[in-house]
Design a protein around this motif. Structure first.
Motif, PDB file in Angstrom:
ATOM      1  N   UNK A 237       0.798  -1.221   0.000  1.00 41.12           N
ATOM      2  CA  UNK A 237       0.000   0.000   0.000  1.00 41.12           C
ATOM      3  C   UNK A 237       0.832   1.273   0.000  1.00 41.12           C
ATOM      4  N   UNK A 238       2.106   1.164  -0.353  1.00 36.58           N
ATOM      5  CA  UNK A 238       3.003   2.325  -0.413  1.00 36.58           C
ATOM      6  C   UNK A 238       2.883   2.974  -1.798  1.00 36.58           C
ATOM      7  N   UNK A 239       1.780   3.665  -2.021  1.00 36.38           N
ATOM      8  CA  UNK A 239       1.490   4.218  -3.348  1.00 36.38           C
ATOM      9  C   UNK A 239       2.537   5.221  -3.806  1.00 36.38           C
ATOM     10  N   UNK A 240       2.967   6.094  -2.904  1.00 36.10           N
ATOM     11  CA  UNK A 240       3.952   7.097  -3.301  1.00 36.10           C
ATOM     12  C   UNK A 240       5.288   6.426  -3.655  1.00 36.10           C
ATOM     13  N   UNK A 241       5.742   5.507  -2.802  1.00 43.27           N
ATOM     14  CA  UNK A 241       6.994   4.807  -3.085  1.00 43.27           C
ATOM     15  C   UNK A 241       6.936   4.051  -4.396  1.00 43.27           C
ATOM     16  N   UNK A 242       5.809   3.388  -4.653  1.00 40.58           N
ATOM     17  CA  UNK A 242       5.647   2.646  -5.904  1.00 40.58           C
ATOM     18  C   UNK A 242       5.687   3.592  -7.102  1.00 40.58           C
ATOM     19  N   UNK A 243       5.156   4.778  -6.935  1.00 44.49           N
ATOM     20  CA  UNK A 243       5.160   5.765  -8.020  1.00 44.49           C
ATOM     21  C   UNK A 243       6.568   6.281  -8.279  1.00 44.49           C
ATOM     22  N   UNK A 244       7.306   6.549  -7.223  1.00 44.89           N
ATOM     23  CA  UNK A 244       8.699   6.993  -7.384  1.00 44.89           C
ATOM     24  C   UNK A 244       9.507   5.898  -8.086  1.00 44.89           C
ATOM     25  N   UNK A 245       9.265   4.649  -7.712  1.00 45.80           N
ATOM     26  CA  UNK A 245       9.979   3.545  -8.343  1.00 45.80           C
ATOM     27  C   UNK A 245       9.595   3.412  -9.811  1.00 45.80           C
ATOM     28  N   UNK A 246       8.322   3.581 -10.117  1.00 43.23           N
ATOM     29  CA  UNK A 246       7.876   3.564 -11.513  1.00 43.23           C
ATOM     30  C   UNK A 246       8.571   4.669 -12.305  1.00 43.23           C
ATOM     31  N   UNK A 247       8.674   5.840 -11.710  1.00 46.74           N
ATOM     32  CA  UNK A 247       9.376   6.975 -12.318  1.00 46.74           C
ATOM     33  C   UNK A 247      10.842   6.596 -12.586  1.00 46.74           C
TER      34      UNK A 247
END
Length: 186
Positions: A143-153
């Protein structure tokens, strides 16, 4: 180590530069691994490499298991800051394995992301992508949406460095949309 006073001398100098009370250096007495890790990270970001390395060594000597791995994650980031990507990737991967065994998914994701960044800077893109994907899966499942987004970036950046513009754009647009949904600006 702190026993020879070198780290205390660096902290005294930093305290003098900031105008903090001179008693602040005594905070090192009895400091635990977390406090030493914070100090090491701050010293590293301030460009004091030798003092940071010494403080990390002290932090590592005062920690075991998952705590030890979290210190490695932080040292990985500081080593990368100083351009020591091989050592950074080694710390990140070592930390990730310890954290995986300990079941600490959040810090394992941080470790894998940091290791992947170092691998990307070494030009080892396939390895970096594998670590980024593992980190993103851990973050999404936790549920770490922000972390997952940074990783996607970061995956988009990795694809761009490989010259795969279509894939890079797809990943970066996905990250942009996620940032927007989260209400943050990268």
């Amino acid at each position: 180590s702190r026993s020879n006073g070198a780290l205390a001398a660096v902290v005294r100098e930093a305290v003098a530069e900031t105008g903090l009370p001179q008693g602040s250096v005594e905070l090192l007495d009895g400091a635990d691994h977390a406090e030493l890790t914070e100090l090491a990270t701050a010293l590293g970001m301030a460009g004091r490499k030798a003092a940071a390395v010494e403080a990390f060594a002290d932090a590592l000597s005062h920690s075991r298991g998952a705590q030890h791995a979290r210190v490695l994650v932080r040292r990985c980031g500081v080593l990368a800051w100083f351009g020591e990507m091989e050592d950074a990737s080694r710390d990140g991967r070592r930390a990730a394995e310890i954290l995986r065994r300990a079941g600490d998914r959040e810090w394992e994701a941080h470790a894998r992301h940091n290791a992947a960044l170092a691998l990307m800077h070494l030009g080892r893109f396939a390895e970096a992508e594998r670590e980024f994907v593992r980190a993103q899966r851990l973050e999404e499942s936790s549920g770490e949406s922000y972390g997952a987004t940074v990783t996607l970036h970061s995956r988009g950046d990795c694809a761009l460095r490989q010259g795969d513009l279509p894939r890079a754009l797809r990943l970066l647009y996905q990250a942009r949309d996620r940032y927007r949904d989260l209400g943050v600006v990268p």
